[in-house]
Design a protein around this motif. Sequence first.
Motif, PDB file in Angstrom:
ATOM      1  N   MET A   1       0.734  -1.211  -0.006  1.00 17.03           N
ATOM      2  CA  MET A   1      -0.044   0.173  -0.103  1.00 17.03           C
ATOM      3  C   MET A   1       0.970   1.246   0.159  1.00 17.03           C
ATOM      4  O   MET A   1       1.830   1.235   0.689  1.00 17.03           O
ATOM      5  N   GLN A   2       0.543   2.101  -1.090  1.00 15.43           N
ATOM      6  CA  GLN A   2       1.489   3.477  -0.998  1.00 15.43           C
ATOM      7  C   GLN A   2       0.337   4.420  -0.153  1.00 15.43           C
ATOM      8  O   GLN A   2      -0.720   4.729  -0.540  1.00 15.43           O
ATOM      9  N   LEU A   3       1.133   5.243   0.609  1.00 17.08           N
ATOM     10  CA  LEU A   3       0.714   6.119   1.358  1.00 17.08           C
ATOM     11  C   LEU A   3       1.438   7.752   1.120  1.00 17.08           C
ATOM     12  O   LEU A   3       2.414   7.634   0.863  1.00 17.08           O
ATOM     13  N   GLU A   4       0.343   8.678   0.710  1.00 15.79           N
ATOM     14  CA  GLU A   4       0.991  10.082   0.639  1.00 15.79           C
ATOM     15  C   GLU A   4       0.020  10.918   1.723  1.00 15.79           C
ATOM     16  O   GLU A   4      -1.145  10.749   1.877  1.00 15.79           O
ATOM     17  N   ILE A   5       1.070  11.675   2.464  1.00 19.48           N
ATOM     18  CA  ILE A   5       0.437  12.582   3.474  1.00 19.48           C
ATOM     19  C   ILE A   5       0.962  13.806   3.134  1.00 19.48           C
ATOM     20  O   ILE A   5       2.281  14.088   3.293  1.00 19.48           O
ATOM     21  N   THR A   6      -0.017  15.008   3.003  1.00 18.46           N
ATOM     22  CA  THR A   6       0.415  16.182   2.673  1.00 18.46           C
ATOM     23  C   THR A   6      -0.408  17.149   3.458  1.00 18.46           C
ATOM     24  O   THR A   6      -1.628  16.826   4.157  1.00 18.46           O
ATOM     25  N   GLY A   7      -0.110  18.455   3.767  1.00 14.72           N
ATOM     26  CA  GLY A   7      -0.619  19.404   4.738  1.00 14.72           C
ATOM     27  C   GLY A   7      -0.564  20.614   3.819  1.00 14.72           C
ATOM     28  O   GLY A   7       0.073  21.307   3.207  1.00 14.72           O
ATOM     29  N   HIS A   8      -1.857  21.182   3.963  1.00 13.44           N
ATOM     30  CA  HIS A   8      -2.092  22.491   3.512  1.00 13.44           C
ATOM     31  C   HIS A   8      -2.258  23.540   4.724  1.00 13.44           C
ATOM     32  O   HIS A   8      -3.281  23.236   5.595  1.00 13.44           O
ATOM     33  N   HIS A   9      -1.480  24.735   4.809  1.00 12.23           N
ATOM     34  CA  HIS A   9      -1.587  25.609   5.901  1.00 12.23           C
ATOM     35  C   HIS A   9      -1.145  24.937   7.131  1.00 12.23           C
ATOM     36  O   HIS A   9      -1.685  25.256   8.213  1.00 12.23           O
ATOM     37  N   LEU A  10      -0.448  23.745   7.086  1.00 12.79           N
ATOM     38  CA  LEU A  10      -0.068  22.930   8.402  1.00 12.79           C
ATOM     39  C   LEU A  10       1.174  22.150   8.109  1.00 12.79           C
ATOM     40  O   LEU A  10       1.295  21.682   6.790  1.00 12.79           O
ATOM     41  N   GLU A  11       2.081  22.150   8.999  1.00 16.38           N
ATOM     42  CA  GLU A  11       3.369  21.512   8.872  1.00 16.38           C
ATOM     43  C   GLU A  11       2.970  20.009   9.375  1.00 16.38           C
ATOM     44  O   GLU A  11       2.533  19.766  10.635  1.00 16.38           O
ATOM     45  N   VAL A  12       3.025  19.050   8.633  1.00 19.64           N
ATOM     46  CA  VAL A  12       2.820  17.583   9.039  1.00 19.64           C
ATOM     47  C   VAL A  12       3.849  17.198  10.007  1.00 19.64           C
ATOM     48  O   VAL A  12       4.947  16.994   9.511  1.00 19.64           O
TER      49      VAL A  12
END
Length: 111
Positions: free
Chosen positions: A1-12
């Motif tokens: 499984m491939q996961l992508e985690i991004t943040g908008h106006h937020l630092e992950v």
Amino acid sequence: MQLEITGHHLEVTDSMNNYVREKAERLKRHFDQVMKIHFILEVEKQRHKAEATFHANGNHMFADAYADDMYAAIDALVDKLDRQILKLKEKLKSHHRQEAAQLVATTEPTD
């Protein structure tokens, strides 16, 4: 499984990243054919939003959740995704074929 985690106006942060990965394992447990999940974590004024798009077995699905806390939004999002995956899994199982085959077997005349 491939996961992508991004943040908008937020630092992950690492803790958020680990939390999302831990919750995504729950989805993999139910349906191992989930190929790719893209999580987007976002802050809109005081509301935290978590959304995800996942691709499984040729199907593309989307879910989002809002909460006052990012971790609560992630939990609600994973619950929604879990329900969608279980629904997809049930849809892929064809219960009607078995019923039709049994009906034909019982109605065929014997010589």
